[in-house]
Write an enzyme that holds these catalytic residues in place. Structure first.
Site, mmCIF file in Angstrom:
data_model
loop_
_atom_site.group_PDB
_atom_site.id
_atom_site.type_symbol
_atom_site.label_atom_id
_atom_site.label_comp_id
_atom_site.label_asym_id
_atom_site.label_seq_id
_atom_site.Cartn_x
_atom_site.Cartn_y
_atom_site.Cartn_z
ATOM 1 N N ASP A 172 0.790 -1.409 0.317
ATOM 2 C CA ASP A 172 -0.141 -0.153 -0.006
ATOM 3 C C ASP A 172 0.776 0.975 -0.328
ATOM 4 O O ASP A 172 1.875 0.975 0.985
ATOM 5 C CB ASP A 172 -0.841 0.014 1.122
ATOM 6 C CG ASP A 172 -1.793 1.649 1.542
ATOM 7 O OD1 ASP A 172 -1.833 1.653 0.472
ATOM 8 O OD2 ASP A 172 -1.754 1.862 2.551
ATOM 9 N N ASN B 188 0.186 4.259 -0.938
ATOM 10 C CA ASN B 188 -0.872 5.882 -0.587
ATOM 11 C C ASN B 188 -1.867 5.140 0.869
ATOM 12 O O ASN B 188 -2.988 6.022 1.784
ATOM 13 C CB ASN B 188 -2.284 5.631 -1.479
ATOM 14 C CG ASN B 188 -2.822 5.228 -1.803
ATOM 15 O OD1 ASN B 188 -2.899 3.849 -1.337
ATOM 16 N ND2 ASN B 188 -4.046 5.239 -2.937
ATOM 17 N N ASP C 57 -4.214 3.300 2.599
ATOM 18 C CA ASP C 57 -5.276 3.177 2.706
ATOM 19 C C ASP C 57 -6.225 2.078 3.311
ATOM 20 O O ASP C 57 -7.209 1.515 3.279
ATOM 21 C CB ASP C 57 -5.969 3.604 0.883
ATOM 22 C CG ASP C 57 -6.049 3.013 -0.558
ATOM 23 O OD1 ASP C 57 -5.298 1.451 0.209
ATOM 24 O OD2 ASP C 57 -6.910 3.108 -1.348
ATOM 25 N N ASP D 110 -1.608 -1.534 -3.784
ATOM 26 C CA ASP D 110 -2.203 -1.244 -5.612
ATOM 27 C C ASP D 110 -0.671 -0.819 -6.416
ATOM 28 O O ASP D 110 0.417 -2.122 -5.619
ATOM 29 C CB ASP D 110 -2.572 1.143 -5.030
ATOM 30 C CG ASP D 110 -0.724 1.140 -4.162
ATOM 31 O OD1 ASP D 110 0.024 1.239 -4.586
ATOM 32 O OD2 ASP D 110 -1.103 1.917 -2.655
ATOM 33 N N ASP E 144 -5.603 -10.902 -14.729
ATOM 34 C CA ASP E 144 -6.308 -12.429 -14.487
ATOM 35 C C ASP E 144 -8.336 -12.118 -15.311
ATOM 36 O O ASP E 144 -8.507 -10.774 -15.149
ATOM 37 C CB ASP E 144 -6.796 -11.870 -13.070
ATOM 38 C CG ASP E 144 -6.934 -13.670 -12.253
ATOM 39 O OD1 ASP E 144 -8.148 -14.388 -13.467
ATOM 40 O OD2 ASP E 144 -6.670 -13.759 -11.428
ATOM 41 N N ASP F 173 -9.954 -16.891 -15.354
ATOM 42 C CA ASP F 173 -10.288 -17.135 -14.262
ATOM 43 C C ASP F 173 -11.789 -17.878 -15.116
ATOM 44 O O ASP F 173 -12.685 -17.639 -15.672
ATOM 45 C CB ASP F 173 -11.016 -16.058 -14.139
ATOM 46 C CG ASP F 173 -11.814 -16.414 -12.818
ATOM 47 O OD1 ASP F 173 -11.079 -16.970 -11.455
ATOM 48 O OD2 ASP F 173 -13.013 -16.199 -12.901
ATOM 49 N N GLU G 174 -7.964 -21.711 -15.355
ATOM 50 C CA GLU G 174 -8.214 -21.792 -14.165
ATOM 51 C C GLU G 174 -8.812 -23.498 -14.333
ATOM 52 O O GLU G 174 -10.493 -22.889 -14.819
ATOM 53 C CB GLU G 174 -8.909 -20.902 -13.478
ATOM 54 C CG GLU G 174 -8.695 -21.257 -11.947
ATOM 55 C CD GLU G 174 -9.765 -20.822 -11.094
ATOM 56 O OE1 GLU G 174 -10.558 -21.142 -10.238
ATOM 57 O OE2 GLU G 174 -10.693 -20.144 -11.792
ATOM 58 N N HIS H 92 -4.691 -18.217 -3.734
ATOM 59 C CA HIS H 92 -4.893 -17.107 -3.343
ATOM 60 C C HIS H 92 -6.746 -17.913 -2.855
ATOM 61 O O HIS H 92 -7.728 -16.931 -1.963
ATOM 62 C CB HIS H 92 -6.167 -15.605 -4.347
ATOM 63 C CG HIS H 92 -6.359 -15.593 -5.430
ATOM 64 N ND1 HIS H 92 -6.362 -16.562 -6.239
ATOM 65 C CD2 HIS H 92 -7.707 -16.091 -5.680
ATOM 66 C CE1 HIS H 92 -7.189 -16.884 -7.567
ATOM 67 N NE2 HIS H 92 -7.909 -16.815 -7.032
ATOM 68 N N ASP H 93 -7.165 -18.608 -3.441
ATOM 69 C CA ASP H 93 -8.175 -18.865 -3.101
ATOM 70 C C ASP H 93 -7.914 -20.481 -2.523
ATOM 71 O O ASP H 93 -8.491 -21.345 -1.784
ATOM 72 C CB ASP H 93 -8.565 -19.996 -4.443
ATOM 73 C CG ASP H 93 -9.957 -19.071 -5.095
ATOM 74 O OD1 ASP H 93 -9.611 -18.107 -4.470
ATOM 75 O OD2 ASP H 93 -9.047 -19.076 -6.428
#
Length: 564
Positions: free
Chosen positions: A21, A23, A25, A29, A98, A200, A258, A336-337
């Site tokens: 990150d 910025n 928040d 990014d 993706d 995907d 995938e 990530h899954d």
């Protein structure tokens, strides 16, 4: 640069929302990715796969796309994408985006137009069924996110189809206009300079004609009827049309598909002949789990147990023989899954370093293209759950209370809930031991594990670290022996796994102990000498041609090939 991805490539998955990150928040990014390109290059990988960065309401962390041509403002803008592509290419790194083919967000302009009624030209971009009987669903198929795959649209009373969230309606790939639109999108970003796509959920582009009930379900019960909406024959036609159309203009475009439920036979159809469909696919079928040691304090349906090494060897052997011989296999340990590899398959408590290194050695030195998840290279474990929201665990407070009633400690309960959360592997990247692990100056969207030893800063200067080991392993993987060599599984007593790679006049034997106990390999290594060891983890002793490996130890033995 030569964009073609082949067996010499190593792909690094970046989950942008959790990477860096800049910025402040709490959300990663594109500037963060650009800032860390030197780090990625030094790791030795050749290709970056970015999870979705297109405009999205983020019902499903960006997999619900509302505009394929714009960048979500939380990540940046088009100018930053162009800088990222340029800077990556300067470093010899390729970029994969993706691309979500199966569905869009309900906020996408196509669906907003489709809602205007049956006469709208975009209506047929999606899948609709009229209500035939008051209150009766069109069929008994269950959505991946729970509930029916059908949602009633309020204006006309018709149902639209969604395999995932109701705010993620499925596209109608039978409609030629849809296929042309997705090809147009793919060409747009390839024209910007990216090198290919991770596709995907492409295996769901076709559904069983007529949408019949799954007859094996109990009356009035919804069921996950995947055989009605995954890997159907028409998917091959759609995939090959998509591939041919974009490669006509961009012949070196790489497609990583995938295909979560694909078996080896299906994987061959998706990847052979080379250049006509996907270059490689990711199947979630690699890791059979040993469910014999369940803990009855926890819900049985959510316990995975530990890796069943005998079954794992069988799976790897089958994929290598059936897929590796004819096309390109994907080699991965997590994404990530699914849970972080050291938490799911290793031992994060007692043998974290050894299990992280040995699992990587075992998987990535096989024949195929490695796909690493960011943070894996420093041994990141599952996210420790400190907040309840955004976990996608039904009735999480009730589950937590029930666990405590069963005698589970608060720490055990949080570890368990963290492991079954959708964010188990999506915790913020651990760059340092500063506040929030150097990811941000404020708390990350997902939460973060703050660990003194398991961060980039601590491991970059440590010659014995997991990060240093990954760099060495990747360099070894990129040699001709491990990119082009043949593969042969060797007979060994589980939980030992061993295989041979051979190329021209060179060979290597990889032997791994995939357990927390010392194990004798039982391999005949009579001619083995210590100097033959190229890469090792843990300790080993050598007696009369037999090697005894310490817990989660592994060994790569290189020698001249003396075969015929």
């Amino acid at each position: 640069m030569n964009n073609q991805i082949n067996s010499e490539e190593v792909i690094y998955q970046v989950y942008p929302k959790s990477f860096l990150d800049t910025n402040q928040d709490g959300i990663g990014d594109l500037k963060g990715v650009i800032q860390k390109l030197d780090y990625i290059q030094e790791l030795g990988v050749t290709t970056i796969w970015l999870n979705p960065i297109f405009s999205s309401p983020h019902v499903d962390n960006g997999y619900d796309v509302s505009d394929y041509y714009t960048i979500d403002p939380q990540y940046g803008n088009m100018e930053l994408v162009e800088i990222l592509i340029e800077e990556a290419h300067k470093r010899g790194l390729k970029i994969l985006f993706d691309l979500v083919l199966n569905h869009t967000s309900s906020k996408h302009k196509w669906f907003q137009e489709a809602l205007k009624g049956p006469d709208n030209p975009y209506r047929n971009y999606y899948i609709w069924k009229e209500e035939e009987e008051k209150g009766k669903l069109p069929n008994n198929w269950k959505s991946f996110f729970g509930g029916s795959v059908w949602e009633k649209e309020s204006e006309t009373g018709d149902y639209y189809f969604h395999l995932f969230d109701k705010e993620m309606p499925d596209l109608n790939w039978q409609n030629e206009s849809v296929r042309k639109e997705m090809i147009k999108i793919a060409k747009f970003w390839l024209g910007k300079g990216i090198d290919g796509y991770r596709l995907d959920a492409f295996i769901h582009m076709e559904k069983e004609p007529g949408y019949p009930d799954a007859r094996y379900a109990d009356p009035d019960q919804l069921i996950s009827a995947e055989d009605f909406f995954a890997n159907l024959p028409q998917v091959d036609d759609y995939l090959r049309e998509f591939s041919a159309s974009i490669r006509e203009v961009y012949p070196d475009a790489y497609l990583l598909g995938e295909a979560a439920s694909a078996d080896p036979e299906r994987a061959v159809k998706y990847t052979f002949p080379k250049g006509e469909a996907c270059d490689s696919i990711v199947s979630f079928k690699y890791f059979p789990m040993d469910t014999t040691k369940k803990d009855d304090r926890f819900p049985l349906e959510n316990q995975e147990g530990k890796l069943n090494v005998i079954a794992f060897k069988q799976v790897m052997d089958e994929w290598q023989r059936k897929v590796g011989e004819v096309s390109e296999m994907t080699l991965y340990l997590n994404n990530h899954d699914m849970q972080r590899v050291v938490s799911r398959l290793g031992d994060p408590a007692e043998f974290r370093e050894e299990s992280a290194k040995t699992l990587a050695t075992t998987m990535y030195l096989q024949r195929g293209v490695p796909v690493l998840l960011n943070g894996e290279e420093i041994g990141m474990k599952n996210l420790e759950l400190k907040r309840w929201e955004n976990t996608r665990i039904e009735r999480i407070h009730e589950v937590y209370a029930t666990l405590l009633d069963r005698g589970v400690t608060k720490e055990e309960a949080q570890t368990y809930l963290g492991s079954i959360s959708i964010n188990a592997s999506r915790g913020a990247m651990q760059w340092s031991d500063q506040n929030y692990a150097g990811f941000s100056t404020i708390e990350p969207w997902s939460g973060v594990n703050q660990e003194a030893a398991y961060n980039v800063a601590a491991q970059e200067t440590d010659t014995a670290s997991i990060l240093t080991f990954y760099k060495q392993l990747i360099q070894l993987k990129k040699t001709a022996l491990f990119t082009h060599g043949s593969y042969e599984m060797l007979i060994s007593k589980s939980p030992i796994m061993a295989y041979r790679r051979q190329f021209e006049k060179e060979q290597a034997i990889v032997v791994s102990n995939l357990s927390g106990e010392p194990q004798e390999s039982l391999l005949d290594l009579t001619n083995f000498k210590d100097q033959d060891s190229t890469l090792s983890v843990g300790n080993y002793t050598y007696n009369n041609g037999k090697i005894v490996l310490s817990p989660y130890a592994s060994l790569v033995i290189k020698s001249d090939y003396k075969g015929s």
